[in-house]
Design a protein around this motif. Structure first.
Motif, mmCIF file in Angstrom:
data_model
loop_
_atom_site.group_PDB
_atom_site.id
_atom_site.type_symbol
_atom_site.label_atom_id
_atom_site.label_comp_id
_atom_site.label_asym_id
_atom_site.label_seq_id
_atom_site.Cartn_x
_atom_site.Cartn_y
_atom_site.Cartn_z
ATOM 1 N N GLU A 1 0.828 -1.196 0.000
ATOM 2 C CA GLU A 1 0.000 0.000 0.000
ATOM 3 C C GLU A 1 0.868 1.254 0.000
ATOM 4 N N ARG A 2 0.297 2.320 -0.501
ATOM 5 C CA ARG A 2 0.951 3.632 -0.483
ATOM 6 C C ARG A 2 1.311 4.019 0.949
ATOM 7 N N ASN A 3 2.479 4.622 1.115
ATOM 8 C CA ASN A 3 2.903 5.118 2.419
ATOM 9 C C ASN A 3 2.282 6.497 2.658
ATOM 10 N N TYR A 4 1.447 6.598 3.684
ATOM 11 C CA TYR A 4 0.772 7.858 3.979
ATOM 12 C C TYR A 4 1.582 8.768 4.890
ATOM 13 N N GLY A 5 2.861 8.477 5.073
ATOM 14 C CA GLY A 5 3.739 9.358 5.806
ATOM 15 C C GLY A 5 3.284 9.608 7.229
ATOM 16 N N ALA A 6 3.297 10.886 7.626
ATOM 17 C CA ALA A 6 2.953 11.250 8.997
ATOM 18 C C ALA A 6 1.485 11.001 9.329
ATOM 19 N N LEU A 7 0.656 10.765 8.304
ATOM 20 C CA LEU A 7 -0.760 10.471 8.554
ATOM 21 C C LEU A 7 -0.980 9.015 8.964
ATOM 22 N N THR A 8 0.004 8.164 8.810
ATOM 23 C CA THR A 8 -0.136 6.729 9.067
ATOM 24 C C THR A 8 -0.656 6.472 10.480
ATOM 25 N N GLY A 9 -1.748 5.717 10.572
ATOM 26 C CA GLY A 9 -2.326 5.362 11.860
ATOM 27 C C GLY A 9 -3.252 6.409 12.442
ATOM 28 N N ARG A 10 -3.360 7.567 11.798
ATOM 29 C CA ARG A 10 -4.234 8.622 12.309
ATOM 30 C C ARG A 10 -5.670 8.410 11.822
ATOM 31 N N SER A 11 -6.622 8.899 12.614
ATOM 32 C CA SER A 11 -8.024 8.852 12.226
ATOM 33 C C SER A 11 -8.262 9.767 11.035
ATOM 34 N N LYS A 12 -8.951 9.265 10.031
ATOM 35 C CA LYS A 12 -9.281 10.097 8.869
ATOM 36 C C LYS A 12 -10.175 11.271 9.272
ATOM 37 N N ASP A 13 -11.098 11.028 10.178
ATOM 38 C CA ASP A 13 -11.971 12.111 10.631
ATOM 39 C C ASP A 13 -11.170 13.211 11.322
ATOM 40 N N ASP A 14 -10.167 12.832 12.118
ATOM 41 C CA ASP A 14 -9.338 13.825 12.814
ATOM 42 C C ASP A 14 -8.510 14.638 11.820
ATOM 43 N N VAL A 15 -7.966 13.964 10.803
ATOM 44 C CA VAL A 15 -7.163 14.661 9.801
ATOM 45 C C VAL A 15 -8.033 15.636 9.015
ATOM 46 N N ARG A 16 -9.239 15.217 8.664
ATOM 47 C CA ARG A 16 -10.159 16.104 7.938
ATOM 48 C C ARG A 16 -10.492 17.334 8.786
ATOM 49 N N ALA A 17 -10.756 17.116 10.071
ATOM 50 C CA ALA A 17 -11.112 18.221 10.949
ATOM 51 C C ALA A 17 -9.935 19.183 11.139
ATOM 52 N N GLU A 18 -8.707 18.659 11.208
ATOM 53 C CA GLU A 18 -7.535 19.499 11.455
ATOM 54 C C GLU A 18 -7.108 20.292 10.231
ATOM 55 N N PHE A 19 -7.150 19.663 9.047
ATOM 56 C CA PHE A 19 -6.571 20.292 7.859
ATOM 57 C C PHE A 19 -7.601 20.778 6.843
ATOM 58 N N ALA B 1 15.635 -1.597 1.105
ATOM 59 C CA ALA B 1 15.477 -0.265 1.685
ATOM 60 C C ALA B 1 14.423 0.554 0.935
ATOM 61 N N ALA B 2 14.287 0.331 -0.363
ATOM 62 C CA ALA B 2 13.326 1.089 -1.170
ATOM 63 C C ALA B 2 11.878 0.805 -0.778
ATOM 64 N N ALA B 3 11.638 -0.259 -0.013
ATOM 65 C CA ALA B 3 10.267 -0.622 0.361
ATOM 66 C C ALA B 3 9.673 0.313 1.404
ATOM 67 N N LEU B 4 10.512 1.113 2.066
ATOM 68 C CA LEU B 4 9.995 2.022 3.090
ATOM 69 C C LEU B 4 10.536 3.426 2.855
ATOM 70 N N ASN B 5 9.661 4.322 2.402
ATOM 71 C CA ASN B 5 9.991 5.736 2.271
ATOM 72 C C ASN B 5 9.334 6.502 3.414
ATOM 73 N N ARG B 6 9.595 7.791 3.468
ATOM 74 C CA ARG B 6 8.989 8.601 4.526
ATOM 75 C C ARG B 6 7.588 9.072 4.144
ATOM 76 N N THR B 7 7.272 9.090 2.861
ATOM 77 C CA THR B 7 5.925 9.380 2.358
ATOM 78 C C THR B 7 5.912 9.028 0.875
ATOM 79 N N GLU B 8 4.714 8.933 0.296
ATOM 80 C CA GLU B 8 4.588 8.649 -1.129
ATOM 81 C C GLU B 8 3.404 9.388 -1.721
ATOM 82 N N ALA B 9 3.597 9.926 -2.895
ATOM 83 C CA ALA B 9 2.487 10.336 -3.742
ATOM 84 C C ALA B 9 2.022 9.115 -4.525
#
Length: 270
Positions: free
Chosen positions: A109-127, A165-173
């Protein structure tokens, strides 16, 4: 024939989290979805449908007609638990077991970076809705990168220690995912399809969006609007020129799949 299958619902999907490289297992519903997908696949794969009488019921008193020649099935999955669990359920339940089953990190799956593990509802409300949708649905925009603490936490897991090492980046588009999935298709899938084999790919919402983008030649707008529901097999057949027929493939249970895709779209997408 190429069949793509998004894993069954994971516990993180059920909790409404940005999952990405978070290695969540299947939920109980996800396990049921994997078994249902197996039933659909057994009805669709050549040579697996039971012979029938003129009434449509299984033949009981007459000798069955010879089954059509069945192409070998090779199964690929990502290295993440929810996809591997789904692939294991499917492989165990297929009437004709796969001749090969292999995990490839490029299907992760795509790496969601700093959003990983966060609630989608919380991210929507914050940003805000606009930024939330851009991070989830755009092709070129990557979420904020993981900080050192979160990155080191994932890098230290048994899963990622065993991968390049390429399997884990800090984020991905999503464009980054398209690049790695395109390479996977060229190296591993295209040669099998050219030999007449059937390939089954079990992966994730975004890695399969990337796969469909490559196969169908989708525009950025079409990629943004594409939603792939969990546990619904999508079948691609190809003409002599290697083009998918029909465009976009065909769901084995189109009514259920399209209804689920609409629900996904209303929730903000895959």
């Amino acid at each position: 024939m190429l069949i793509v299958l998004r894993h069954g619902q994971s516990t993180a999907n059920a909790a409404g989290l940005f999952t990405g490289v978070l290695d969540a297992p299947l939920s109980d519903q996800g396990i049921r979805e994997a078994h249902t997908a197996t039933v659909l696949l057994n009805l669709a794969l050549p040579g697996e449908r039971p012979p029938t009488t003129g009434t449509g019921s299984p033949a009981m008193t007459t000798a069955p007609a010879p089954a059509p020649a069945a192409a070998p099935v090779t199964l690929f999955t990502s290295t993440l638990t929810r996809a591997r669990q789904t692939a294991a359920i499917v492989a165990a339940g297929l009437a004709r077991p796969p001749v090969g089953c292999d995990a490839d990190w490029r299907l992760n799956e795509r790496n969601y970076g700093a959003l990983t593990g966060r609630s989608k509802d919380d991210v929507r409300a914050e940003f805000g809705e606009e930024q939330f949708v851009a991070w989830r649905r755009s092709v070129a925009e990557a979420p904020p990168a993981m900080g050192d603490l979160l990155y080191d936490e994932f890098a230290g897991t048994a899963l990622f220690r065993a991968l390049p090492a390429a399997a884990l980046n800090r984020t991905e588009a999503l464009s980054d995912v398209i690049t790695r999935v395109d390479a996977f298709l060229t190296e591993r899938v295209d040669p099998l399809l050219a030999c007449g084999e059937t390939v089954l790919v079990v992966a994730h919402g975004n890695s399969l969006r990337a796969l469909c983008a490559v196969i169908d030649g989708l525009s950025d707008g079409q990629i943004r609007d594409l939603n792939l529901p969990t546990g619904q097999p999508l079948v691609y057949r190809f003409n002599a020129r290697g083009r998918p027929v029909p465009f976009g493939g065909r769901y084995l249970d189109s009514v259920t799949a399209l209804a689920a895709a609409l629900t996904l779209a209303n929730e903000g997408g895959t």
